[in-house]
Design a protein around this motif. Structure first.
Motif, PDB file in Angstrom:
ATOM      1  N   ARG A 209      41.996  43.867  13.953  1.00  0.00           N
ATOM      2  CA  ARG A 209      42.094  42.789  12.964  1.00  0.00           C
ATOM      3  C   ARG A 209      40.714  42.273  12.543  1.00  0.00           C
ATOM      4  NH1 ARG A 209      45.827  39.178  11.224  1.00  0.00           N
ATOM      5  NH2 ARG A 209      45.142  37.058  10.842  1.00  0.00           N
ATOM      6  N   PHE A 210      39.816  42.201  13.501  1.00  0.00           N
ATOM      7  CA  PHE A 210      38.463  41.712  13.184  1.00  0.00           C
ATOM      8  C   PHE A 210      37.783  42.642  12.177  1.00  0.00           C
ATOM      9  CE2 PHE A 210      33.855  41.774  14.362  1.00  0.00           C
ATOM     10  CZ  PHE A 210      33.553  40.556  13.767  1.00  0.00           C
ATOM     11  N   GLU A 212      39.221  44.614  10.173  1.00  0.00           N
ATOM     12  CA  GLU A 212      39.933  44.521   8.898  1.00  0.00           C
ATOM     13  C   GLU A 212      39.385  43.356   8.074  1.00  0.00           C
ATOM     14  OE1 GLU A 212      44.096  43.694   9.145  1.00  0.00           O
ATOM     15  OE2 GLU A 212      44.461  44.301   7.085  1.00  0.00           O
ATOM     16  N   ILE A 213      39.150  42.233   8.768  1.00  0.00           N
ATOM     17  CA  ILE A 213      38.605  41.056   8.082  1.00  0.00           C
ATOM     18  C   ILE A 213      37.216  41.373   7.525  1.00  0.00           C
ATOM     19  CG2 ILE A 213      37.750  38.704   8.434  1.00  0.00           C
ATOM     20  CD1 ILE A 213      40.000  38.426  10.595  1.00  0.00           C
ATOM     21  N   ASN A 216      37.324  43.876   4.714  1.00  0.00           N
ATOM     22  CA  ASN A 216      37.897  43.258   3.529  1.00  0.00           C
ATOM     23  C   ASN A 216      36.813  42.645   2.656  1.00  0.00           C
ATOM     24  OD1 ASN A 216      40.472  43.004   2.381  1.00  0.00           O
ATOM     25  ND2 ASN A 216      41.262  42.226   4.316  1.00  0.00           N
ATOM     26  N   MET A 217      35.677  42.366   3.272  1.00  0.00           N
ATOM     27  CA  MET A 217      34.549  41.839   2.505  1.00  0.00           C
ATOM     28  C   MET A 217      33.597  42.966   2.095  1.00  0.00           C
ATOM     29  SD  MET A 217      33.660  38.547   4.826  1.00  0.00           S
ATOM     30  CE  MET A 217      34.893  37.336   5.271  1.00  0.00           C
ATOM     31  N   SER A 221      32.588  44.683  -1.772  1.00  0.00           N
ATOM     32  CA  SER A 221      31.163  44.542  -2.065  1.00  0.00           C
ATOM     33  C   SER A 221      30.537  45.884  -2.449  1.00  0.00           C
ATOM     34  CB  SER A 221      30.459  43.953  -0.835  1.00  0.00           C
ATOM     35  OG  SER A 221      29.117  43.739  -1.099  1.00  0.00           O
ATOM     36  N   VAL A 226      38.598  44.477  -6.337  1.00  0.00           N
ATOM     37  CA  VAL A 226      39.148  43.226  -5.821  1.00  0.00           C
ATOM     38  C   VAL A 226      40.618  43.483  -5.510  1.00  0.00           C
ATOM     39  CG1 VAL A 226      39.748  40.847  -6.411  1.00  0.00           C
ATOM     40  CG2 VAL A 226      37.535  41.767  -7.081  1.00  0.00           C
ATOM     41  N   PRO A 230      45.516  40.967  -0.019  1.00  0.00           N
ATOM     42  CA  PRO A 230      44.471  41.168   0.989  1.00  0.00           C
ATOM     43  C   PRO A 230      44.824  42.188   2.055  1.00  0.00           C
ATOM     44  CG  PRO A 230      45.523  39.030   1.244  1.00  0.00           C
ATOM     45  CD  PRO A 230      46.020  39.601  -0.039  1.00  0.00           C
ATOM     46  N   TYR A 231      46.120  42.511   2.196  1.00  0.00           N
ATOM     47  CA  TYR A 231      46.509  43.477   3.208  1.00  0.00           C
ATOM     48  C   TYR A 231      46.444  44.922   2.690  1.00  0.00           C
ATOM     49  CZ  TYR A 231      47.962  39.483   5.962  1.00  0.00           C
ATOM     50  OH  TYR A 231      47.955  38.312   6.668  1.00  0.00           O
TER      51      TYR A 231
END
Lengths: 311, 474
Positions: A209-210, A212-213, A216-217, A221, A226, A230-231
């Protein structure tokens, strides 16, 4: 001169491929450099990436002059790109309304170039219609941001998935008859390492999960995409892995132009979400689309259409 | 035949060397590549800001709104990314830069303290004084009684031992005195959350968002971030989640980054943060102004008096190390300097109103900054490109601190020497103030000049193509 022939064209393509890979490395390195990971030879990679941008610039200008007899709209596009650095000596050039006219002109020329090259391509190129649709939509999104200053929020991943599907079919179908089975199998087998450039990331973000977070950024980038959901990140990584796999497979099968074209599209088209920032990046996916169309030889869509009209 | 082969080989060699040399020379000389049109433009206007009625000044009516999409800062948190877009206009009058922001907010967070400002005022009461975190659904807890010196408060009842949180097999021991409330559906609410704790929860997948209800929520905020780093163009406007300072040791954990420090390597930025519960200048709904906090030097530690009851935006400075307050008091974050910054807290003035379901906030700042501030705030001059990002928080819906709606990246910003042109369409809004009615709709406007040059660009391109096809039709 056939497009597949000519030493100069081949040389330009090699430089364009090299430049595209290097500038993509810069895109990636710049975006992950803030993470608590050590990137080996970071300054060198950054410098190489910068050289890659200029190599791409020179290659695209040269390419547009080389293949404009086949795709005429590429000539003005190449000319605009060639003289574009000169405008930077004019103070405030980008704030002039005429700069908007230039951007609109680039998009119009680019779209015509895509249509022209598609008409002169074999019917197989119709499989890449979702890709052309994606590129044109992103052009509209970029103009929306740059001209009207309004950001469109679309399901970019759906566009990308449709594009990858079309390109995968194109790769699978291309030269099914003309290519030896051994060569075809070797191409698909040899491309497997490309699958694993991004695929490990899929397993990382699916199970951690970490990460993935974080990713996700990072991924937006790097690519500019975009996510409306978010999933969606694992799906994007999976699609990216497949795209890279088919890019390499197609190159190994012998259609280097189309594979390079698709690579150029994948790495830059979503930068349109933020208005591309550079004229070069705006032209990149347009030229990539043209390459996607000129990579095959055979009776063109246009000739088939005119024949059917004559009947 | 041989000569032809030789000359083509020569041509090939020349082309190879030529292309490589051209690329290398351009790279070594850092030849600037032409950029696209900036996404945000400040137009030259005549007039001054009226912060008591932001957005109503005549000059704004001639400037089109920029509709800027916002995304969730924490994609997994349902409380993040609530505001989908912010409308922005920019203008300058020769001395001041004015930025107007407007966004749809169905439920304004009236009366909620900014926790940092509330901490200065001992009698402060009401929502926003501390944060409640909702843990990810599925998170459970247990007490580890081997920690005999520890205790925790669960649903108001003290329990001995150390409270351990557990999510999908990941366990997180909590500090001594941790207070939680377990709702009837099993959801765990963590009370009095500290910044390092938020970092630990986030990194262990347990941060689900800030908890709110009808009586406990956080102030609304809006921020403008001006990139001041050396790496151009910046690729990320994201900030680190972390401790109070880099390397902070918290309850046995070492936190690498300071919360709020900028992720962009080699990056730095100045931020103008407007907070409805601290800088709004509304005696009814802003508790800090209602209690005359900013006039009270003994509480704020700031050697200045009443700023004229104008609103302001807290000037912040972030780099790869930490987030600072461009001030000597350090009310929200560590002070960037211990002296020499008199007046900096009130340097960026604001005016804000809430009506028809929308917040409208106007920021005004002199183009040039005093020498003492220049290290932490940008000077604005014609001919330069700046990079700007926007963020919005809706506190009543759970957004506060790092849980917010942000632009996905920096946008290019420039000062235009041209006045704004007349707009052809006008903003249309419906007028509703209750949360049960549908949201207002706003359309972006297109100026006549923009429309004209768009048409010209398309027409010229088509003419050029037609000429090309006619001349070279074979």
């Amino acid at each position: 001169m056939s497009l597949r022939q000519g030493g100069l064209l081949k040389l330009t393509m090699v430089f364009l491929a090299l430049g595209s890979v290097l500038q993509f490395i810069l895109q990636f390195v710049a975006s992950v450099s803030f993470l608590p990971i050590k990137i080996p030879a970071l300054p060198l990679l950054t410098r190489l990436g910068e050289v890659g941008i200029y190599l791409s610039f020179v290659s695209i200008v040269t390419l547009s002059f080389l293949i404009w007899p086949k795709v005429k709209a590429l000539l003005p596009l190449g000319l605009i790109l060639m003289i574009s650095p000169v405008f930077t000596i004019v103070p405030d050039y980008f704030a002039s309304p005429w700069w908007i006219a230039l951007e609109v002109g680039v998009v119009v020329l680019g779209i015509v170039a895509i249509v022209e090259s598609l008409l002169k391509a074999t019917p197989l190129s119709l499989l890449n219609l979702p890709t052309f649709f994606m590129v044109i939509i992103l052009m509209w999104v970029a103009l929306d941001v740059d001209v009207v200053h309004s950001e469109a929020l679309l399901n970019y991943l759906a566009l990308f998935d449709a594009s990858v599907l079309g390109f995968a079919l194109y790769t699978l179908v291309w030269k099914t008859k003309g290519l030896r089975m051994r060569r075809a199998l070797a191409s698909y087998g040899g491309a497997v390492p490309a699958l694993f450039v991004f695929l490990p990331l899929y397993f990382v973000v699916s199970g951690n999960r970490f990460m993935e977070i974080i990713m996700n950024m990072v991924m937006p980038s790097v690519f500019g995409i975009v996510f409306s959901n978010p999933y969606s990140l694992p799906v994007f990584v999976l699609s990216l892995s497949l795209a890279l796999y088919f890019i390499v497979a197609l190159a190994l099968k012998g259609n280097f132009l189309a594979s390079l074209g698709y690579f150029m599209i994948v790495t830059t088209t979503f930068l349109g979400v933020n208005g591309y920032h550079l004229i070069l990046y705006m032209i990149y996916p347009l030229v990539g689309s043209v390459l996607l169309n000129v990579g095959d030889e055979g009776a063109s869509i246009l000739s088939k259409l005119s024949k059917s009209v004559q009947r | 035949m041989m000569r032809s082969s030789l000359s083509s080989r020569k041509l090939f060699l020349i082309a190879t060397v030529g292309m490589l040399v051209a690329a290398l020379v351009m790279g070594l000389a850092s030849v600037p590549m032409a950029q696209t049109t900036p996404q945000v433009v400040a137009y030259k206007i005549t007039g001054t800001a009226n912060l008591s009625a932001p957005g109503t000044e005549q000059f704004w009516s001639n400037i089109a709104w920029d509709n800027i999409s916002l995304t969730a800062n924490i994609p997994q948190a349902p409380t993040s990314g609530i505001t989908h877009y912010v409308l922005v206009k920019a203008a300058w009058n020769g001395t001041d830069l004015m930025i107007l922001m407007r966004w749809y907010a169905p439920s304004p967070a009236y009366g909620a303290w900014s926790a940092a400002a509330g901490a200065l005022y001992p009698p402060a009461s009401g929502p926003g004084l501390f944060r409640l975190i909702e843990l990810t659904p599925g998170t459970t807890y247990y007490m580890n009684t081997s920690y005999s010196n520890y205790y925790a408060v669960v649903n108001g009842v003290p329990k001995s031992g150390r409270l351990i949180l557990n999510y999908s097999g990941i366990t997180l021991p909590t500090p001594n005195g941790t207070q939680i409330e377990v709702l009837s559906n099993g959801t765990i609410i963590l009370y009095h959350s500290l910044r390092p704790m938020e970092d630990l929860l986030y990194n262990n997948g347990m941060f689900y968002g800030y908890y709110t209800n009808s009586t406990w929520y956080y102030p609304d905020r809006a921020a403008i971030m001006w990139y001041m780093g050396t790496v151009i163009p910046p690729t990320s406007d994201c900030m680190n989640i972390g401790g109070k300072f880099p390397g902070q040791t918290f309850d046995g954990f070492t936190l690498k980054d300071a919360g709020g420090s900028l992720q962009q390597q080699g990056g730095a930025a100045n931020i103008w943060m407007w907070v409805s519960g601290a800088t709004w200048a509304n005696k009814t709904y802003d508790p800090a102004f209602a209690t005359n906090l900013w006039q009270n030097e003994s509480l704020t530690g700031l050697p200045y008096i009443d700023p004229g009851n104008q609103g302001f935006a807290v000037p912040l400075y972030t780099n790869n190390t930490d987030m600072y307050e461009v001030d000597t008091a350090g009310i929200w974050y560590a002070p960037v300097s211990s002296s020499g910054l008199n007046g900096s807290l009130f340097f960026v003035k604001t005016g804000a109103t809430y009506s028809d379901g929308y917040w409208t906030v106007e920021y005004v700042r002199p183009l040039a900054v005093p020498q003492a501030y220049a290290q932490w705030m940008p000077n604005f001059t014609v001919g330069n490109t700046y990079y700007v990002a926007f963020a919005v928080w809706q506190g009543k819906l759970g957004e506060t601190l790092f849980d917010k709606s942000i632009t996905s990246g920096f946008l290019q910003f420039t000062l235009s020497t041209s006045p704004p042109s007349q707009t052809t369409t006008t903003t249309s809004t419906s007028t509703n103030t209750t949360t049960t009615t549908p949201p207002s709709t706003t359309t972006s406007t297109v100026s006549n000049v923009t429309l004209d040059v768009t048409v010209v660009g398309a027409v010229v391109a088509i003419i050029a193509l037609v000429a090309l096809y006619v001349v070279f039709r074979r």
